[in-house]
Design a protein around this motif. Structure first.
Motif, PDB file in Angstrom:
ATOM      1  N   VAL A   1     -21.952 -20.284  49.928  1.00  0.00           N
ATOM      2  CA  VAL A   1     -22.892 -19.395  50.841  1.00  0.00           C
ATOM      3  C   VAL A   1     -23.420 -18.444  49.718  1.00  0.00           C
ATOM      4  O   VAL A   1     -23.073 -18.297  48.574  1.00  0.00           O
ATOM      5  CB  VAL A   1     -22.068 -18.175  51.631  1.00  0.00           C
ATOM      6  CG1 VAL A   1     -22.747 -17.147  52.375  1.00  0.00           C
ATOM      7  CG2 VAL A   1     -21.374 -18.798  52.946  1.00  0.00           C
TER       8      VAL A   1
ATOM      9  N   THR B   1     -24.039 -11.766  48.546  1.00  0.00           N
ATOM     10  CA  THR B   1     -22.752 -12.288  48.844  1.00  0.00           C
ATOM     11  C   THR B   1     -22.572 -13.894  48.402  1.00  0.00           C
ATOM     12  O   THR B   1     -23.546 -14.629  48.811  1.00  0.00           O
ATOM     13  CB  THR B   1     -22.569 -12.103  50.278  1.00  0.00           C
ATOM     14  OG1 THR B   1     -22.757 -10.952  50.642  1.00  0.00           O
ATOM     15  CG2 THR B   1     -21.019 -12.438  50.685  1.00  0.00           C
ATOM     16  N   ILE B   2     -21.896 -14.123  47.630  1.00  0.00           N
ATOM     17  CA  ILE B   2     -21.842 -15.430  47.183  1.00  0.00           C
ATOM     18  C   ILE B   2     -20.387 -16.082  47.272  1.00  0.00           C
ATOM     19  O   ILE B   2     -19.435 -15.603  46.793  1.00  0.00           O
ATOM     20  CB  ILE B   2     -22.261 -15.584  45.745  1.00  0.00           C
ATOM     21  CG1 ILE B   2     -23.782 -15.243  45.739  1.00  0.00           C
ATOM     22  CG2 ILE B   2     -22.030 -16.863  44.835  1.00  0.00           C
ATOM     23  CD1 ILE B   2     -24.203 -14.863  44.023  1.00  0.00           C
ATOM     24  N   ALA B   3     -20.073 -17.227  47.858  1.00  0.00           N
ATOM     25  CA  ALA B   3     -19.194 -18.036  47.791  1.00  0.00           C
ATOM     26  C   ALA B   3     -19.243 -19.443  47.509  1.00  0.00           C
ATOM     27  O   ALA B   3     -20.406 -19.917  47.890  1.00  0.00           O
ATOM     28  CB  ALA B   3     -18.541 -18.068  49.362  1.00  0.00           C
TER      29      ALA B   3
ATOM     30  N   LEU C   1     -19.669 -13.538  57.357  1.00  0.00           N
ATOM     31  CA  LEU C   1     -19.194 -13.633  55.952  1.00  0.00           C
ATOM     32  C   LEU C   1     -17.922 -13.142  55.798  1.00  0.00           C
ATOM     33  O   LEU C   1     -17.086 -13.558  54.956  1.00  0.00           O
ATOM     34  CB  LEU C   1     -20.162 -12.791  55.261  1.00  0.00           C
ATOM     35  CG  LEU C   1     -21.704 -13.283  54.981  1.00  0.00           C
ATOM     36  CD1 LEU C   1     -22.820 -12.493  54.519  1.00  0.00           C
ATOM     37  CD2 LEU C   1     -21.799 -14.942  54.476  1.00  0.00           C
TER      38      LEU C   1
ATOM     39  N   HIS D   1     -15.531 -15.871  56.578  1.00  0.00           N
ATOM     40  CA  HIS D   1     -15.813 -16.917  55.794  1.00  0.00           C
ATOM     41  C   HIS D   1     -14.984 -16.668  54.383  1.00  0.00           C
ATOM     42  O   HIS D   1     -14.186 -17.591  53.853  1.00  0.00           O
ATOM     43  CB  HIS D   1     -17.252 -17.079  55.427  1.00  0.00           C
ATOM     44  CG  HIS D   1     -17.496 -18.440  54.409  1.00  0.00           C
ATOM     45  ND1 HIS D   1     -17.415 -19.543  55.048  1.00  0.00           N
ATOM     46  CD2 HIS D   1     -17.780 -18.585  53.196  1.00  0.00           C
ATOM     47  CE1 HIS D   1     -17.527 -20.393  54.207  1.00  0.00           C
ATOM     48  NE2 HIS D   1     -17.910 -19.883  53.284  1.00  0.00           N
ATOM     49  N   PHE D   2     -15.185 -15.287  53.959  1.00  0.00           N
ATOM     50  CA  PHE D   2     -14.488 -15.206  52.942  1.00  0.00           C
ATOM     51  C   PHE D   2     -12.742 -15.313  52.910  1.00  0.00           C
ATOM     52  O   PHE D   2     -12.047 -15.734  52.320  1.00  0.00           O
ATOM     53  CB  PHE D   2     -15.061 -13.508  52.251  1.00  0.00           C
ATOM     54  CG  PHE D   2     -15.959 -13.559  51.358  1.00  0.00           C
ATOM     55  CD1 PHE D   2     -16.831 -14.383  51.352  1.00  0.00           C
ATOM     56  CD2 PHE D   2     -15.616 -12.612  50.290  1.00  0.00           C
ATOM     57  CE1 PHE D   2     -17.931 -14.507  50.357  1.00  0.00           C
ATOM     58  CE2 PHE D   2     -16.731 -12.692  49.180  1.00  0.00           C
ATOM     59  CZ  PHE D   2     -17.757 -13.387  49.419  1.00  0.00           C
TER      60      PHE D   2
ATOM     61  N   GLU E   1     -26.315 -15.369  50.090  1.00  0.00           N
ATOM     62  CA  GLU E   1     -26.995 -14.565  51.102  1.00  0.00           C
ATOM     63  C   GLU E   1     -27.285 -12.979  50.624  1.00  0.00           C
ATOM     64  O   GLU E   1     -26.387 -12.331  49.962  1.00  0.00           O
ATOM     65  CB  GLU E   1     -26.414 -14.540  52.361  1.00  0.00           C
ATOM     66  CG  GLU E   1     -27.080 -13.884  53.413  1.00  0.00           C
ATOM     67  CD  GLU E   1     -26.256 -14.127  54.769  1.00  0.00           C
ATOM     68  OE1 GLU E   1     -25.802 -15.132  55.237  1.00  0.00           O
ATOM     69  OE2 GLU E   1     -26.044 -13.245  55.656  1.00  0.00           O
TER      70      GLU E   1
ATOM     71  N   ARG F   1     -23.841 -10.405  60.181  1.00  0.00           N
ATOM     72  CA  ARG F   1     -23.494 -11.340  58.985  1.00  0.00           C
ATOM     73  C   ARG F   1     -22.194 -10.600  58.394  1.00  0.00           C
ATOM     74  O   ARG F   1     -21.509 -11.470  57.834  1.00  0.00           O
ATOM     75  CB  ARG F   1     -24.633 -11.090  58.288  1.00  0.00           C
ATOM     76  CG  ARG F   1     -25.869 -11.472  58.623  1.00  0.00           C
ATOM     77  CD  ARG F   1     -25.735 -13.157  59.091  1.00  0.00           C
ATOM     78  NE  ARG F   1     -25.394 -14.153  58.043  1.00  0.00           N
ATOM     79  CZ  ARG F   1     -24.814 -15.233  58.376  1.00  0.00           C
ATOM     80  NH1 ARG F   1     -24.632 -15.627  59.505  1.00  0.00           N
ATOM     81  NH2 ARG F   1     -24.380 -16.084  57.307  1.00  0.00           N
TER      82      ARG F   1
ATOM     83  N   LEU G   1     -11.772 -18.806  52.758  1.00  0.00           N
ATOM     84  CA  LEU G   1     -11.745 -19.426  51.580  1.00  0.00           C
ATOM     85  C   LEU G   1     -10.478 -18.649  51.054  1.00  0.00           C
ATOM     86  O   LEU G   1     -10.018 -19.385  49.848  1.00  0.00           O
ATOM     87  CB  LEU G   1     -12.965 -19.087  50.987  1.00  0.00           C
ATOM     88  CG  LEU G   1     -14.308 -19.999  51.241  1.00  0.00           C
ATOM     89  CD1 LEU G   1     -15.425 -19.571  50.661  1.00  0.00           C
ATOM     90  CD2 LEU G   1     -13.742 -21.353  50.945  1.00  0.00           C
TER      91      LEU G   1
ATOM     92  N   LEU H   1     -15.409 -16.255  44.561  1.00  0.00           N
ATOM     93  CA  LEU H   1     -15.967 -15.194  45.677  1.00  0.00           C
ATOM     94  C   LEU H   1     -16.418 -14.096  44.822  1.00  0.00           C
ATOM     95  O   LEU H   1     -15.939 -13.460  44.109  1.00  0.00           O
ATOM     96  CB  LEU H   1     -14.759 -14.534  46.586  1.00  0.00           C
ATOM     97  CG  LEU H   1     -14.168 -16.073  47.377  1.00  0.00           C
ATOM     98  CD1 LEU H   1     -12.827 -15.339  48.000  1.00  0.00           C
ATOM     99  CD2 LEU H   1     -14.819 -16.701  48.333  1.00  0.00           C
ATOM    100  N   CYS H   2     -17.942 -13.735  45.197  1.00  0.00           N
ATOM    101  CA  CYS H   2     -18.293 -12.851  44.352  1.00  0.00           C
ATOM    102  C   CYS H   2     -19.498 -12.154  45.222  1.00  0.00           C
ATOM    103  O   CYS H   2     -20.297 -12.632  45.977  1.00  0.00           O
ATOM    104  CB  CYS H   2     -19.282 -13.604  43.289  1.00  0.00           C
ATOM    105  SG  CYS H   2     -19.710 -12.363  41.960  1.00  0.00           S
ATOM    106  N   VAL H   3     -19.406 -10.767  45.127  1.00  0.00           N
ATOM    107  CA  VAL H   3     -20.594  -9.910  45.728  1.00  0.00           C
ATOM    108  C   VAL H   3     -21.449  -9.337  44.577  1.00  0.00           C
ATOM    109  O   VAL H   3     -20.765  -8.659  43.896  1.00  0.00           O
ATOM    110  CB  VAL H   3     -20.223  -8.941  46.609  1.00  0.00           C
ATOM    111  CG1 VAL H   3     -21.308  -8.373  47.524  1.00  0.00           C
ATOM    112  CG2 VAL H   3     -19.115  -9.698  47.649  1.00  0.00           C
TER     113      VAL H   3
END
Ligand SMILES: Cc1cc2nc3c(=O)[nH]c(=O)nc-3n(C[C@H](O)[C@H](O)[C@H](O)COP(=O)(O)OP(=O)(O)OC[C@H]3O[C@@H](n4cnc5c(N)ncnc54)[C@H](O)[C@@H]3O)c2cc1C
Lengths: 46, 474
Positions: free
Chosen positions: B442, B418-420, A34, A37-38, B444, A30, A41, B402-404
């Protein structure tokens, strides 16, 4: 403005979800998915 | 030769200075001057860990001067108190009390938020009873108060902890969410969790709103929302929640609230960390005749107006209303970025208690959004220096969030969400169904997020010190 979905029924993390969150191999995978993906973006915005 | 003055050295101002200095390297004798109240850059996201005594505040900081010397950027340690846009200068108050006039051709205001604890009686670590993690001294104080509580718990006491927002119009729910999760996990690790009741108190219209109107992400054929995620997580962590609430006042050990239904409630606490509402830093705008034109230049909270569509009600607000170039409409050589620019309205549904008290998160701007807006602003300034129209855009309705969100910081047992989201501000014109592209969103939870969060700490501190290869880090 369009309506947003109402979340029903209440969501619960299963034991499998909780294990998956801590499984080092799944999480390594993951991390890569991820991370890519980041990266994608962030490239879209710079 | 053009003179650019950047006021503030946080995510927006500091990154803009680095990008600007780099872009101007081969473009003649232009000058960038950064004026900052604090001589250090702080990586604010890691203050969450400082607040649970897992990191020292110094580990989140570095000195600005050596970085600016390396990048050939002028640096003034001072607080800007006035901007004179007709005569094109700012007034900075230096640490020794002297005032210095600094002339500019272009100015970028990137002063972040003023923490408005005074909006709620009894709020805050200085004149109140609650803690904050918004600045290094606040987070350090929160940590020592937290450790005091831990000592009492170790002696067998029981306690109540309240974490969230301290006003109906506060923002930054994400930081409070990280803090509550870190506190929970720290107490679990110390074997003290069963001695504590933990409550989430916030102004969000729904749990998991985070001031960004929540988020949806795809999970197979299902749509999974941040509300579902937050509910499930708080159930798992045994955290109670009280949302849709404004904090009316805080007294020693007691929080008084009113909610959107008009219910007045009281909550006891032994330790509380409540994020204050934000307003702009107190800077006066003065025209050539000496008139105070702050009201013309700024919104009622003092944030600088830029190229947004202001004045629309929430229901009509859409993606194209969000600013793109961060340029002031009256003075074209004035730009504002990060938290300092005036948003056209909230991202989350605003509400009012029956007595008229407004309750609803004001729009947060993450570190990444602050950087993108700062970068667009400085590149637009460079366009103008070169005689071109500003061409760089970074609208919150066209850029990702984009944020964690850290929940526990550990290489093996850690967890983070983990947030997008794409874009940050819902853009129904472009994405009619949800206002966002769900294929790019996302959310998760897992150990991987914890690795990301730790990596981001080191990567940002590396990048923002302009160390070799810094430009490769997004
Ligand atoms: C605890 C916490 C955790 C967070 N976690 C995250 C996260 O995980 N991810 C994320 O993306 N975002 C996070 N954020 C949000 C993020 O920190 C902000 O979005 C970001 O700091 C905004 O950047 P800025 O440059 O606009 O303002 P700031 O970073 O606040 O910088 C403003 C600068 O201006 C200076 N200044 C102020 N007034 C003056 C003046 N009058 N004259 C001169 N200088 C002045 C200040 O000293 C400061 O250097 C968090 C915020 C908090 C409080």
């Amino acid at each position: 403005m369009p309506k947003k979905p109402t979340p029903k029924p209440r969501f619960v993390f299963t034991e499998a979800d909780k294990k998956r969150r801590k499984n080092i191999f799944i999480q390594l995978y993951r991390f890569i998915v991820l991370g890519l993906h980041f990266w994608k973006l962030s490239r879209m915005s710079h | 030769m053009a003179k650019i003055v950047i006021v503030g050295a946080g995510f927006a101002g500091h990154y803009a200075a680095l990008v600007g200095a780099d872009a101007l390297k081969r473009k003649g004798q232009h000058e960038i001057t950064v004026i900052s109240r604090v001589p250090k850059f702080t990586y604010i996201p890691s203050l969450v860990w400082v607040g649970v005594a897992q990191m020292e505040a110094e580990e989140t900081q570095f000195d600005l001067k050596p970085v600016y010397d390396k990048m050939k950027i002028n640096y003034i340690h001072g607080t800007v108190t006035e901007v004179h846009p007709d005569e094109q200068y700012v007034v900075a108050e230096l640490p020794n009390g002297e005032k210095q006039q600094v002339d500019y051709d272009f100015v970028l205001i990137a002063t972040g938020p003023y923490l408005n604890f005074a909006a709620t009686p009894g709020l805050g670590p200085e004149n109140g009873y609650t803690q904050s993690i918004c600045t290094p001294p606040h987070a350090t104080k929160a940590a020592s108060e937290y450790l005091e509580l831990v000592k009492r718990l170790e002696k067998g006491d029981k306690a109540k902890i309240v974490i969230g927002t301290g006003h109906g119009l506060a923002t930054c729910q994400g930081a409070a969410f990280e803090y509550i999760c870190n506190v929970h996990n720290d107490l679990v690790d110390r074997g003290l969790r069963d001695k504590v009741e933990i409550m989430w108190l916030s102004n969000e219209p729904r749990l998991g709103d985070f001031g960004i109107d929540g988020l949806e992400a795809k999970m197979g054929s299902l749509i999974y929302t941040s509300e579902m995620m937050a509910e499930a997580l708080f159930d798992e962590y045994d955290i109670k929640w009280e949302i849709r609430s404004h904090v009316r006042k805080v007294e020693d050990g007691k929080i008084y609230t009113v909610n959107l239904d008009g219910e007045e409630k009281e909550f006891d606490f032994d330790f509380a960390m409540l994020i204050p509402p934000f307003k702009a830093q107190p800077i006066k705008w003065i025209d050539k005749d000496g008139n105070d034109i702050t009201e013309k230049m700024c919104n009622p909270a003092g944030f600088v107006k830029v190229d947004a569509n202001y004045g629309k009600p929430y229901e009509e607000l859409d993606g194209p209303d969000w600013p793109k170039k961060y340029q002031n409409p009256i003075y074209k050589n004035v730009f504002a970025a990060g938290i300092a620019f005036a948003p056209p309205g909230p991202l989350s549904q605003p509400g009012k208690a029956p007595d008229g008290t407004p309750i609803g998160p004001t729009p947060p701007r993450t570190g990444y959004t602050a950087e993108l807006s700062g970068k667009a602003a400085i590149l637009n300034i460079i366009d103008m220096i070169e005689g071109k129209e500003p061409s760089h855009t970074a609208s919150m309705a066209e850029t990702p969030g984009l944020c964690v969100a850290s929940m526990k910081n550990h290489w093996i047992t850690g967890e983070a969400a983990t947030i997008a989201i794409y874009p940050v501000a819902r853009n129904y014109e472009k994405y009619p169904e949800y206002g966002r592209d769900l294929d790019l969103c996302v959310a998760e939870i897992g150990l991987a997020g914890s690795w990301f969060k730790a990596l981001l700490h080191y990567a940002f501190l590396y990048k923002l010190q302009a160390k070799p290869g810094w430009k490769l880090i997004p």
